[in-house]
Write a protein that holds these residues in place. Structure first.
Motif, PDB file in Angstrom:
ATOM      1  N   PHE A 190      -6.292 -13.463  12.158  1.00 59.13           N
ATOM      2  CA  PHE A 190      -7.432 -13.882  11.344  1.00 59.13           C
ATOM      3  C   PHE A 190      -7.589 -15.398  11.316  1.00 59.13           C
ATOM      4  O   PHE A 190      -8.697 -15.923  11.412  1.00 59.13           O
ATOM      5  N   ASP A 191      -6.469 -16.098  11.172  1.00 61.98           N
ATOM      6  CA  ASP A 191      -6.546 -17.562  11.067  1.00 61.98           C
ATOM      7  C   ASP A 191      -7.157 -18.177  12.333  1.00 61.98           C
ATOM      8  O   ASP A 191      -7.907 -19.142  12.258  1.00 61.98           O
ATOM      9  N   ASP A 192      -6.853 -17.583  13.492  1.00 67.29           N
ATOM     10  CA  ASP A 192      -7.474 -18.046  14.744  1.00 67.29           C
ATOM     11  C   ASP A 192      -8.987 -17.800  14.724  1.00 67.29           C
ATOM     12  O   ASP A 192      -9.784 -18.655  15.105  1.00 67.29           O
ATOM     13  N   CYS A 193      -9.370 -16.607  14.268  1.00 71.43           N
ATOM     14  CA  CYS A 193     -10.806 -16.265  14.195  1.00 71.43           C
ATOM     15  C   CYS A 193     -11.550 -17.226  13.279  1.00 71.43           C
ATOM     16  O   CYS A 193     -12.661 -17.660  13.575  1.00 71.43           O
ATOM     17  N   MET A 194     -10.904 -17.533  12.151  1.00 67.47           N
ATOM     18  CA  MET A 194     -11.528 -18.400  11.150  1.00 67.47           C
ATOM     19  C   MET A 194     -11.839 -19.770  11.757  1.00 67.47           C
ATOM     20  O   MET A 194     -12.911 -20.333  11.522  1.00 67.47           O
ATOM     21  N   THR A 210       4.406  -9.959   0.702  1.00 69.83           N
ATOM     22  CA  THR A 210       5.527 -10.818   1.128  1.00 69.83           C
ATOM     23  C   THR A 210       5.363 -11.278   2.582  1.00 69.83           C
ATOM     24  O   THR A 210       5.860 -12.339   2.945  1.00 69.83           O
ATOM     25  N   GLY A 211       4.646 -10.502   3.391  1.00 72.64           N
ATOM     26  CA  GLY A 211       4.449 -10.899   4.788  1.00 72.64           C
ATOM     27  C   GLY A 211       3.324 -11.905   4.984  1.00 72.64           C
ATOM     28  O   GLY A 211       3.015 -12.288   6.120  1.00 72.64           O
ATOM     29  N   ALA A 212       2.691 -12.327   3.901  1.00 74.02           N
ATOM     30  CA  ALA A 212       1.593 -13.305   3.980  1.00 74.02           C
ATOM     31  C   ALA A 212       1.561 -14.059   2.652  1.00 74.02           C
ATOM     32  O   ALA A 212       0.612 -13.980   1.894  1.00 74.02           O
ATOM     33  N   ASP A 213       2.656 -14.794   2.385  1.00 73.28           N
ATOM     34  CA  ASP A 213       2.869 -15.315   1.030  1.00 73.28           C
ATOM     35  C   ASP A 213       2.773 -16.837   0.930  1.00 73.28           C
ATOM     36  O   ASP A 213       3.511 -17.466   0.173  1.00 73.28           O
ATOM     37  N   THR A 214       1.853 -17.408   1.678  1.00 75.71           N
ATOM     38  CA  THR A 214       1.666 -18.866   1.643  1.00 75.71           C
ATOM     39  C   THR A 214       1.487 -19.388   0.215  1.00 75.71           C
ATOM     40  O   THR A 214       2.141 -20.347  -0.192  1.00 75.71           O
ATOM     41  N   LEU A 215       0.614 -18.762  -0.542  1.00 76.95           N
ATOM     42  CA  LEU A 215       0.333 -19.266  -1.898  1.00 76.95           C
ATOM     43  C   LEU A 215       1.592 -19.208  -2.762  1.00 76.95           C
ATOM     44  O   LEU A 215       1.902 -20.167  -3.479  1.00 76.95           O
ATOM     45  N   THR A 216       2.305 -18.088  -2.678  1.00 77.10           N
ATOM     46  CA  THR A 216       3.524 -17.919  -3.477  1.00 77.10           C
ATOM     47  C   THR A 216       4.522 -19.030  -3.152  1.00 77.10           C
ATOM     48  O   THR A 216       5.093 -19.667  -4.051  1.00 77.10           O
ATOM     49  N   ARG A 259       6.736 -22.478  14.161  1.00 73.50           N
ATOM     50  CA  ARG A 259       7.469 -21.208  14.243  1.00 73.50           C
ATOM     51  C   ARG A 259       6.627 -20.096  14.888  1.00 73.50           C
ATOM     52  O   ARG A 259       7.034 -18.951  14.924  1.00 73.50           O
ATOM     53  N   HIS A 260       5.402 -20.419  15.337  1.00 73.33           N
ATOM     54  CA  HIS A 260       4.454 -19.413  15.838  1.00 73.33           C
ATOM     55  C   HIS A 260       4.324 -18.274  14.840  1.00 73.33           C
ATOM     56  O   HIS A 260       4.304 -17.100  15.205  1.00 73.33           O
ATOM     57  N   PHE A 261       4.254 -18.618  13.567  1.00 68.97           N
ATOM     58  CA  PHE A 261       4.233 -17.598  12.528  1.00 68.97           C
ATOM     59  C   PHE A 261       2.884 -16.887  12.502  1.00 68.97           C
ATOM     60  O   PHE A 261       1.829 -17.502  12.516  1.00 68.97           O
ATOM     61  N   SER A 262       2.933 -15.574  12.475  1.00 68.22           N
ATOM     62  CA  SER A 262       1.723 -14.789  12.265  1.00 68.22           C
ATOM     63  C   SER A 262       2.014 -13.830  11.110  1.00 68.22           C
ATOM     64  O   SER A 262       3.045 -13.169  11.094  1.00 68.22           O
ATOM     65  N   PRO A 263       1.133 -13.791  10.101  1.00 67.73           N
ATOM     66  CA  PRO A 263       1.435 -12.975   8.919  1.00 67.73           C
ATOM     67  C   PRO A 263       1.431 -11.480   9.244  1.00 67.73           C
ATOM     68  O   PRO A 263       0.732 -11.056  10.164  1.00 67.73           O
ATOM     69  N   HIS A 264       2.212 -10.720   8.499  1.00 69.20           N
ATOM     70  CA  HIS A 264       2.265  -9.284   8.721  1.00 69.20           C
ATOM     71  C   HIS A 264       2.380  -8.493   7.438  1.00 69.20           C
ATOM     72  O   HIS A 264       3.318  -8.659   6.688  1.00 69.20           O
ATOM     73  N   THR A 265       1.394  -7.640   7.185  1.00 66.76           N
ATOM     74  CA  THR A 265       1.467  -6.714   6.059  1.00 66.76           C
ATOM     75  C   THR A 265       0.534  -5.540   6.337  1.00 66.76           C
ATOM     76  O   THR A 265      -0.469  -5.695   7.047  1.00 66.76           O
ATOM     77  N   CYS A 266       0.866  -4.390   5.746  1.00 69.25           N
ATOM     78  CA  CYS A 266      -0.016  -3.220   5.881  1.00 69.25           C
ATOM     79  C   CYS A 266      -1.311  -3.446   5.103  1.00 69.25           C
ATOM     80  O   CYS A 266      -2.301  -2.762   5.320  1.00 69.25           O
ATOM     81  N   ALA A 267      -1.290  -4.409   4.182  1.00 68.64           N
ATOM     82  CA  ALA A 267      -2.497  -4.735   3.417  1.00 68.64           C
ATOM     83  C   ALA A 267      -3.309  -5.731   4.235  1.00 68.64           C
ATOM     84  O   ALA A 267      -3.309  -6.939   3.979  1.00 68.64           O
ATOM     85  N   SER A 268      -4.006  -5.228   5.254  1.00 69.36           N
ATOM     86  CA  SER A 268      -4.615  -6.119   6.247  1.00 69.36           C
ATOM     87  C   SER A 268      -5.638  -7.073   5.633  1.00 69.36           C
ATOM     88  O   SER A 268      -5.858  -8.159   6.165  1.00 69.36           O
ATOM     89  N   ALA A 269      -6.241  -6.720   4.510  1.00 70.92           N
ATOM     90  CA  ALA A 269      -7.254  -7.594   3.897  1.00 70.92           C
ATOM     91  C   ALA A 269      -6.661  -8.886   3.345  1.00 70.92           C
ATOM     92  O   ALA A 269      -7.379  -9.847   3.095  1.00 70.92           O
ATOM     93  N   SER A 304      -2.475 -16.417   6.464  1.00 75.45           N
ATOM     94  CA  SER A 304      -1.432 -17.392   6.118  1.00 75.45           C
ATOM     95  C   SER A 304      -1.977 -18.799   5.865  1.00 75.45           C
ATOM     96  O   SER A 304      -1.249 -19.661   5.400  1.00 75.45           O
ATOM     97  N   ARG A 305      -3.269 -19.022   6.180  1.00 71.36           N
ATOM     98  CA  ARG A 305      -3.867 -20.331   5.879  1.00 71.36           C
ATOM     99  C   ARG A 305      -5.115 -20.116   5.038  1.00 71.36           C
ATOM    100  O   ARG A 305      -6.234 -20.229   5.540  1.00 71.36           O
ATOM    101  N   PRO A 306      -4.925 -19.814   3.755  1.00 76.95           N
ATOM    102  CA  PRO A 306      -6.073 -19.431   2.916  1.00 76.95           C
ATOM    103  C   PRO A 306      -7.094 -20.565   2.760  1.00 76.95           C
ATOM    104  O   PRO A 306      -6.753 -21.668   2.332  1.00 76.95           O
ATOM    105  N   VAL A 307      -8.317 -20.241   3.124  1.00 80.57           N
ATOM    106  CA  VAL A 307      -9.390 -21.237   3.146  1.00 80.57           C
ATOM    107  C   VAL A 307      -9.655 -21.855   1.775  1.00 80.57           C
ATOM    108  O   VAL A 307      -9.934 -23.038   1.655  1.00 80.57           O
ATOM    109  N   ASN A 308      -9.561 -21.044   0.724  1.00 78.06           N
ATOM    110  CA  ASN A 308      -9.909 -21.546  -0.613  1.00 78.06           C
ATOM    111  C   ASN A 308      -8.710 -22.027  -1.416  1.00 78.06           C
ATOM    112  O   ASN A 308      -8.755 -22.061  -2.645  1.00 78.06           O
ATOM    113  N   LEU A 309      -7.640 -22.376  -0.713  1.00 76.62           N
ATOM    114  CA  LEU A 309      -6.396 -22.760  -1.391  1.00 76.62           C
ATOM    115  C   LEU A 309      -6.612 -23.740  -2.551  1.00 76.62           C
ATOM    116  O   LEU A 309      -6.151 -23.516  -3.667  1.00 76.62           O
ATOM    117  N   LYS A 310      -7.353 -24.820  -2.300  1.00 77.73           N
ATOM    118  CA  LYS A 310      -7.484 -25.848  -3.351  1.00 77.73           C
ATOM    119  C   LYS A 310      -8.267 -25.341  -4.558  1.00 77.73           C
ATOM    120  O   LYS A 310      -7.922 -25.630  -5.698  1.00 77.73           O
TER     121      LYS A 310
END
Ligand SMILES: *Cc1c(COP(=O)(O)O)cnc(C)c1O
Ligand SMILES: [Zn+2]
Length: 448
Positions: free
Chosen positions: A199-203, A286-292, A322-332, A336-342
């Protein structure tokens, strides 16, 4: 083309604060690159003195703006003249009081509420934002639009584009999209482009494509979308007799909802329409926990708008290394790079928010519980109830507090996760189909 409304766009970076007319489709501050907000000159808007006045509009089924669960609240998102507003009946959703799940979680039985956004026309909360963004697209005369998506954004964009006559291209990552959502994008006639990446690449690609080709961008970077998403909170308050709950629990992906909810409460408070702002819990997988990680471990905070950009840059540089790509069954919420972080950090500040992450196993068990005793939901939505369980155990949420969990998407969006959970007996609520010979007595023996 200057169109007089009481709204304007403003850069959220207080060191910049640049302002732009709502007729511009820029999506990011052209001066400093930060996010844009929609702001209002409230004294120029005839906002009802009491929230209850909005509720009366439910009765006007024959009047399109009132028929919409978003535009019923139009004075609170007054950026678009009526003639450009479009609606397909979004936001007619319900807040369900759920006693069995409350009891299962050890809460007082009348204190748990599930805001079921799966009832929207495309089956997710995204429609609340799209009705607002597409109204803006109409207002500025856009002819074609695009988005990157983990699935529901593309389904919603495709539906709205089709219903208001815009050409539409959606970008999805390879392999990770739930079939319910992909099928909608194709069915509603969107051009669908699958990029070899996540997703982050698509974004990143879609932002460049939109600039290059002058397409209207519909990701939650689009500040008009978030204005529509504020109404989810208005409807929760409405369903509670115009009272705020003690807690809002929301899944965190691109962090559009959490950002919009914080803005909604700040504005209601400023307008004197509520006297207490609820607290907010944002739940990652936990597989996509940037904010946490950023908020709990690296102490990233809004800090009056002076967000420590270095913490974010270092974190993302490390993900890249680390070539990190997030992974969770909760695909929505596999982002890992949330656009609205701020903006989300600002919402955490407004709502004394907290952040937690839950495992896929916890998400699937919670999803099964919501299916067994509620209206069902897709995996990302169930992160809310899984997170609530943590927060009750930690004593952060008390069992007598009123909690509203936002169920963001419909259970049929991702049937694979559901079927696998049940048929492979993966969790405590698995309910696998039994197989029987074609024989009456043998069949009867199986019936409990
Ligand atoms: C898009 C989406 C999310 C993530 O929402 P954000 O507001 O971007 O954090 C969560 N659940 C569902 C079902 C979604 O479609
Ligand atoms: Zn700026």
């Amino acid at each position: 083309m200057a169109m007089k409304t009481a709204a304007f766009q403003k850069c959220i970076n207080p060191g910049c604060g640049a302002q732009f007319d709502c007729t511009e489709s820029i999506f990011k501050c052209p001066r400093c690159g930060d996010l844009l907000d929609i702001q209002y000159n409230w004294d120029e808007i005839a906002v009802p003195k009491k929230l209850a006045e909005f509720g009366r509009r439910w009765a006007n089924r024959d009047k399109p703006p009132d028929f919409s669960g978003v535009w019923r609240f139009r004075e609170l998102l007054d950026f678009c003249p009526d003639e450009h507003k479009i609606t397909i009946g979004e936001g007619q959703t319900i807040l369900q009081q759920n006693r069995p799940i409350a009891q299962h979680l050890g809460m007082k039985p009348d204190r748990l509420f599930l805001q079921y956004e799966g009832l929207n026309p495309s089956g997710s909360f995204k429609d609340n934002g799209m009705t607002a963004a597409f109204s803006h697209a109409k207002m500025v005369g856009a002819k074609s639009c695009a988005c990157a998506s983990t699935g529901n954004t593309s389904a919603s964009v495709a539906l709205y584009a089709q219903s208001c006559g815009l050409k539409c291209t959606v970008f999805i990552g390879s392999g990770r999209i739930a079939f319910g959502k992909l099928s909608q994008a194709m069915d509603y006639g969107a051009q669908t482009i699958q990029i070899q990446g996540d997703f982050d690449d698509c974004m990143k690609q879609v932002q460049d494509v939109c600039v290059e080709l002058g397409l209207y961008l519909l990701n939650s970077l689009n500040p008009f979308r978030l204005e529509g998403q504020k109404t989810i909170m208005f409807r929760i308050i409405e369903a509670l007799g115009w009272q705020t709950p003690d807690w809002i629990v929301v899944p965190g992906g691109n962090l559009g909802n959490s950002s919009a909810f914080g803005k909604a409460f700040a504005e209601l408070k400023q307008l004197g329409l509520i006297d207490r702002i609820p607290r907010m819990a944002i739940i990652n997988a936990t597989g996509a926990d940037t904010l946490t990680d950023l908020v709990n471990n690296r102490k990233l905070a809004w800090n009056g708008g002076q967000v420590d950009q270095k913490i974010i840059d270092d974190y993302y540089a490390d993900l890249t290394a680390r070539h990190f790509s997030p992974h969770t069954c909760a695909s929505a919420i596999e982002i890992s790079r949330p656009v609205n972080l701020k903006k989300c950090l600002r919402a955490i500040d407004v709502c004394k928010g907290i952040v937690r992450a839950v495992t896929d196993e916890e998400i699937c068990d919670a999803k099964a519980l919501i299916g067994k005793f509620g209206l069902g939901c897709e995996p990302a939505s169930a992160a809310t109830v899984a997170g609530l369980k943590h927060l009750l155990a930690e004593g952060i949420i008390a069992k007598e507090e009123r909690v509203a969990c936002v169920l963001t998407g419909h259970p049929l969006k991702d049937p694979n996760v559901t079927v696998n959970y049940h048929k492979d007996r993966q969790g405590q609520f698995s309910n696998p189909p039994l197989s029987a010979p074609n024989d009456l007595q043998e069949i009867i023996k199986l019936i409990r």
